[in-house]
Design a protein around this motif. Structure first.
Motif, PDB file in Angstrom:
ATOM      1  N   GLY A  73       0.832  -1.190  -0.014  1.00  0.00           N
ATOM      2  CA  GLY A  73      -0.062  -0.085   0.179  1.00  0.00           C
ATOM      3  C   GLY A  73       0.642   1.434  -0.054  1.00  0.00           C
ATOM      4  N   LEU A  74       0.216   2.382   0.147  1.00  0.00           N
ATOM      5  CA  LEU A  74       0.896   3.789   0.118  1.00  0.00           C
ATOM      6  C   LEU A  74       1.763   3.578   1.406  1.00  0.00           C
ATOM      7  CD1 LEU A  74       0.987   6.455  -1.097  1.00  0.00           C
ATOM      8  CD2 LEU A  74      -1.045   7.291  -0.016  1.00  0.00           C
ATOM      9  N   LYS A  75       1.329   3.419   2.381  1.00  0.00           N
ATOM     10  CA  LYS A  75       1.816   3.736   3.703  1.00  0.00           C
ATOM     11  C   LYS A  75       2.413   2.357   4.401  1.00  0.00           C
ATOM     12  CE  LYS A  75       1.593   5.381   8.401  1.00  0.00           C
ATOM     13  NZ  LYS A  75       2.788   6.103   8.375  1.00  0.00           N
ATOM     14  N   SER A  76       1.741   1.184   4.271  1.00  0.00           N
ATOM     15  CA  SER A  76       2.023  -0.084   4.606  1.00  0.00           C
ATOM     16  C   SER A  76       2.079  -1.239   3.742  1.00  0.00           C
ATOM     17  CB  SER A  76       1.328  -0.395   6.158  1.00  0.00           C
ATOM     18  OG  SER A  76       0.056  -0.354   5.690  1.00  0.00           O
ATOM     19  N   THR A  77       2.689  -2.116   4.223  1.00  0.00           N
ATOM     20  CA  THR A  77       2.565  -3.427   3.326  1.00  0.00           C
ATOM     21  C   THR A  77       2.134  -4.616   4.439  1.00  0.00           C
ATOM     22  OG1 THR A  77       4.480  -3.093   2.102  1.00  0.00           O
ATOM     23  CG2 THR A  77       3.707  -5.441   2.442  1.00  0.00           C
ATOM     24  N   ARG A  78       1.271  -5.371   3.774  1.00  0.00           N
ATOM     25  CA  ARG A  78       0.294  -6.244   4.540  1.00  0.00           C
ATOM     26  C   ARG A  78       0.863  -7.815   4.094  1.00  0.00           C
ATOM     27  NH1 ARG A  78      -3.038  -2.304   4.528  1.00  0.00           N
ATOM     28  NH2 ARG A  78      -4.522  -1.833   6.021  1.00  0.00           N
ATOM     29  N   LEU A  79       1.022  -8.491   5.268  1.00  0.00           N
ATOM     30  CA  LEU A  79       1.547  -9.966   5.025  1.00  0.00           C
ATOM     31  C   LEU A  79       0.911 -10.924   5.369  1.00  0.00           C
ATOM     32  CD1 LEU A  79       4.189  -7.842   5.981  1.00  0.00           C
ATOM     33  CD2 LEU A  79       5.705  -9.655   4.819  1.00  0.00           C
ATOM     34  N   ARG A  80       0.787 -11.911   4.955  1.00  0.00           N
ATOM     35  CA  ARG A  80       0.219 -13.215   5.637  1.00  0.00           C
ATOM     36  C   ARG A  80       1.017 -14.060   6.235  1.00  0.00           C
ATOM     37  NH1 ARG A  80      -4.883 -13.234   7.690  1.00  0.00           N
ATOM     38  NH2 ARG A  80      -5.354 -12.206   5.808  1.00  0.00           N
ATOM     39  N   ALA A  81       1.127 -14.347   7.547  1.00  0.00           N
ATOM     40  CA  ALA A  81       2.190 -15.221   8.210  1.00  0.00           C
ATOM     41  C   ALA A  81       1.765 -16.609   7.824  1.00  0.00           C
ATOM     42  CB  ALA A  81       2.364 -14.949   9.647  1.00  0.00           C
ATOM     43  N   PHE A  82       2.798 -17.448   7.876  1.00  0.00           N
ATOM     44  CA  PHE A  82       2.459 -18.952   7.717  1.00  0.00           C
ATOM     45  C   PHE A  82       1.762 -19.410   8.722  1.00  0.00           C
ATOM     46  CE2 PHE A  82       6.792 -19.174   5.193  1.00  0.00           C
ATOM     47  CZ  PHE A  82       6.193 -18.460   4.145  1.00  0.00           C
ATOM     48  N   SER A  83       1.619 -19.042   9.811  1.00  0.00           N
ATOM     49  CA  SER A  83       0.860 -19.566  11.122  1.00  0.00           C
ATOM     50  C   SER A  83      -0.670 -18.971  10.728  1.00  0.00           C
ATOM     51  CB  SER A  83       1.406 -19.072  12.295  1.00  0.00           C
ATOM     52  OG  SER A  83       1.746 -17.699  12.403  1.00  0.00           O
ATOM     53  N   GLY A  84      -0.911 -18.012   9.857  1.00  0.00           N
ATOM     54  CA  GLY A  84      -2.207 -17.700   9.442  1.00  0.00           C
ATOM     55  C   GLY A  84      -2.648 -16.296   9.843  1.00  0.00           C
ATOM     56  N   GLU A  85      -1.895 -15.557  10.699  1.00  0.00           N
ATOM     57  CA  GLU A  85      -2.235 -14.339  10.931  1.00  0.00           C
ATOM     58  C   GLU A  85      -1.912 -13.282  10.049  1.00  0.00           C
ATOM     59  OE1 GLU A  85       1.615 -15.290  13.477  1.00  0.00           O
ATOM     60  OE2 GLU A  85      -0.516 -16.167  12.679  1.00  0.00           O
ATOM     61  N   GLU A  86      -2.576 -12.123  10.039  1.00  0.00           N
ATOM     62  CA  GLU A  86      -2.116 -10.934   9.117  1.00  0.00           C
ATOM     63  C   GLU A  86      -1.204 -10.172   9.752  1.00  0.00           C
ATOM     64  OE1 GLU A  86      -4.434  -7.962   5.936  1.00  0.00           O
ATOM     65  OE2 GLU A  86      -4.724  -7.782   8.122  1.00  0.00           O
ATOM     66  N   LEU A  87      -0.071  -9.494   9.254  1.00  0.00           N
ATOM     67  CA  LEU A  87       1.143  -8.753   9.637  1.00  0.00           C
ATOM     68  C   LEU A  87       0.757  -7.590   8.836  1.00  0.00           C
ATOM     69  CD1 LEU A  87       3.759 -11.398   9.819  1.00  0.00           C
ATOM     70  CD2 LEU A  87       2.150 -10.801  11.756  1.00  0.00           C
ATOM     71  N   ILE A  88       1.079  -6.646   9.444  1.00  0.00           N
ATOM     72  CA  ILE A  88       1.115  -5.270   9.071  1.00  0.00           C
ATOM     73  C   ILE A  88       2.285  -4.372   9.319  1.00  0.00           C
ATOM     74  CG2 ILE A  88      -0.211  -3.031   8.350  1.00  0.00           C
ATOM     75  CD1 ILE A  88      -2.782  -4.177   9.099  1.00  0.00           C
ATOM     76  N   ILE A  89       3.179  -4.015   8.491  1.00  0.00           N
ATOM     77  CA  ILE A  89       4.273  -3.199   8.815  1.00  0.00           C
ATOM     78  C   ILE A  89       4.513  -1.970   7.870  1.00  0.00           C
ATOM     79  CG2 ILE A  89       5.734  -4.820   7.202  1.00  0.00           C
ATOM     80  CD1 ILE A  89       7.999  -4.387   9.228  1.00  0.00           C
ATOM     81  N   SER A  90       5.082  -0.882   8.174  1.00  0.00           N
ATOM     82  CA  SER A  90       5.208   0.307   7.450  1.00  0.00           C
ATOM     83  C   SER A  90       6.327  -0.111   6.392  1.00  0.00           C
ATOM     84  CB  SER A  90       5.696   1.600   8.293  1.00  0.00           C
ATOM     85  OG  SER A  90       6.693   1.335   8.946  1.00  0.00           O
ATOM     86  N   ASN A  91       6.169   0.498   5.391  1.00  0.00           N
ATOM     87  CA  ASN A  91       7.150   0.372   4.315  1.00  0.00           C
ATOM     88  C   ASN A  91       8.531   0.723   4.715  1.00  0.00           C
ATOM     89  OD1 ASN A  91       4.892  -0.525   2.516  1.00  0.00           O
ATOM     90  ND2 ASN A  91       4.359   1.652   1.838  1.00  0.00           N
ATOM     91  N   ARG A  92       8.576   1.790   5.375  1.00  0.00           N
ATOM     92  CA  ARG A  92       9.796   2.331   5.838  1.00  0.00           C
ATOM     93  C   ARG A  92      10.698   1.438   6.700  1.00  0.00           C
ATOM     94  NH1 ARG A  92      10.058   7.594   9.143  1.00  0.00           N
ATOM     95  NH2 ARG A  92       8.728   6.392  10.309  1.00  0.00           N
TER      96      ARG A  92
END
Length: 393
Positions: free
Chosen positions: A239-258
């Protein structure tokens, strides 16, 4: 009295200004007529040439619109340049033709000055339009070809605003500078304003530029499997500010691009192969001749399971085992395929050892009995009594 005098003075000044305007207009008309009368042949030739140039530029504009409407090619540059040409304004084309006529046919100074001013404005802002279209087209092409369409959709609005502000601000400064206006204060004002805006929104701009860095540098794409720190996940959305990832254990992770770009990222999707390693220990009772055959056994098993044998050899004397190391590669980045092959190779090794009578070592303890003289004795054979003579059969 004072008010009447002021009104009369204003009326006189207005009459003077009107008279001056009429004089300038009359001078322009007379000079233009004299110019046409003395240089009608040059003017006619220039007008014909200008008409040809006008038609050619209109054709280039239509060609650019047609090229820009097609599906982008493998490089995208023809599509981008075509869209930029399609944005050519009729005012720029007209002023280009008029500039040619005036320059070739010795127009009066006042006419030349006016045409040069208008042509400068048209050319500078047309260059700004072309630059904006090329920059935005390049960003769009890189984003779509890299699979970052969603990131572009969320960031395109602010990117278009920033690019437009930058190119047109530069164009305005260039126009003022060509008109003889001192642009030092304007440049300083824009610089101070840009610094203030940058400090106020430095977090947003840092993440925005990080998103653009991801789009252009392409360290990863949507769907890639990545690892950073102790996290293993797949990219779901940039995204514009952050990237969304899907962990192998199932949960969604959100971390800023920087913050994401500040980490060391392992892109598992771009692996050439996945490497597997087995540490195998056999008992000390295994004959040396059998131990020497183990590397060849391992190579045959690995190659039978569509993997690349790397090496296998004796690596050390363990506490209760003779240790061998097996290293092999599974071609491709797919972890599921590697997992199945590794499991099959391990079971095949176990079956081979069982068939050949090779014992896999496990932690053991052995007790040895010794006689009074310190020599080992077999605890299953009773010690002979004193005075008894042991005779052979």
């Amino acid at each position: 009295m004072n008010s009447n005098a002021a009104a009369a003075a204003a009326t006189n000044e207005a009459r003077i200004d009107t008279a001056g305007f009429h004089e300038q207009a009359e001078y322009l008309f007379r000079s233009s007529w004299q110019w046409i009368d003395h240089h009608w042949l040059q003017i006619a030739i220039a007008v014909v040439v200008a008409a040809v140039i006008f038609v050619v530029l209109q054709g280039v504009k239509r060609w650019g619109a047609k090229l820009g409407s097609r599906k982008p090619d493998s490089t995208g540059w023809r599509h981008i340049i075509g869209r930029a040409f399609a944005k050519t304004t009729n005012f720029f084309i007209l002023m280009t033709a008029i500039k040619l006529v005036v320059g070739y046919s010795y127009a009066p100074l006042l006419v030349q000055t006016t045409v040069i001013f208008l042509f400068t404005v048209a050319a500078v802002f047309q260059a700004a339009v072309w630059a904006r279209e090329i920059i935005l087209g390049f960003i769009t092409h890189r984003t779509e070809s890299g699979g970052h369409g969603e990131a572009l959709g969320s960031a395109m609005g602010i990117i278009r605003l920033l690019v437009s502000f930058l190119v047109f601000a530069v164009a305005l400064i260039v126009v003022f500078d060509n008109l003889g206006v001192d642009v030092t204060g304007l440049v300083a004002g824009l610089g101070v304003g840009g610094i203030a805006i940058g400090l106020a929104a430095q977090g947003i701009f840092a993440d925005l530029f990080a998103a653009l860095s991801i789009i252009f540098d392409r360290p990863f794409r949507k769907g890639d499997s990545v690892a950073y720190d102790d996290t293993f996940a797949s990219i779901e959305q940039i995204g514009l500010k952050s990237t969304r990832l899907r962990a192998f254990s199932g949960e969604e992770l959100i971390i800023s691009n920087r913050n994401l770009l500040d980490k060391q990222i392992t892109n598992n999707t771009h692996r050439i192969h996945r490497r597997g390693t087995f540490m195998i220990g056999v008992t000390y009772q295994t004959p040396p001749e059998v131990c020497a055959k183990i590397p060849a056994m391992m190579q045959e098993i690995v190659e039978r399971h569509d993997c690349t044998f790397s090496r296998c050899g004796f690596v050390g004397f363990g506490a209760s085992s003779l240790d061998f190391e097996l290293v092999f590669d599974s071609e491709g980045p797919d972890f599921a395929i590697f997992y199945e092959r590794r499991s099959a190779i391990g079971i095949a090794i176990l079956r081979k050892f069982n068939d050949d009578g090779i014992d896999i070592a496990y932690p053991t303890q052995m007790t040895f009995a010794a006689g009074p003289d310190g020599k080992p004795v077999d605890p299953g054979v009773p010690e002979p009594a004193k005075g008894t003579v042991m005779r052979g059969a």
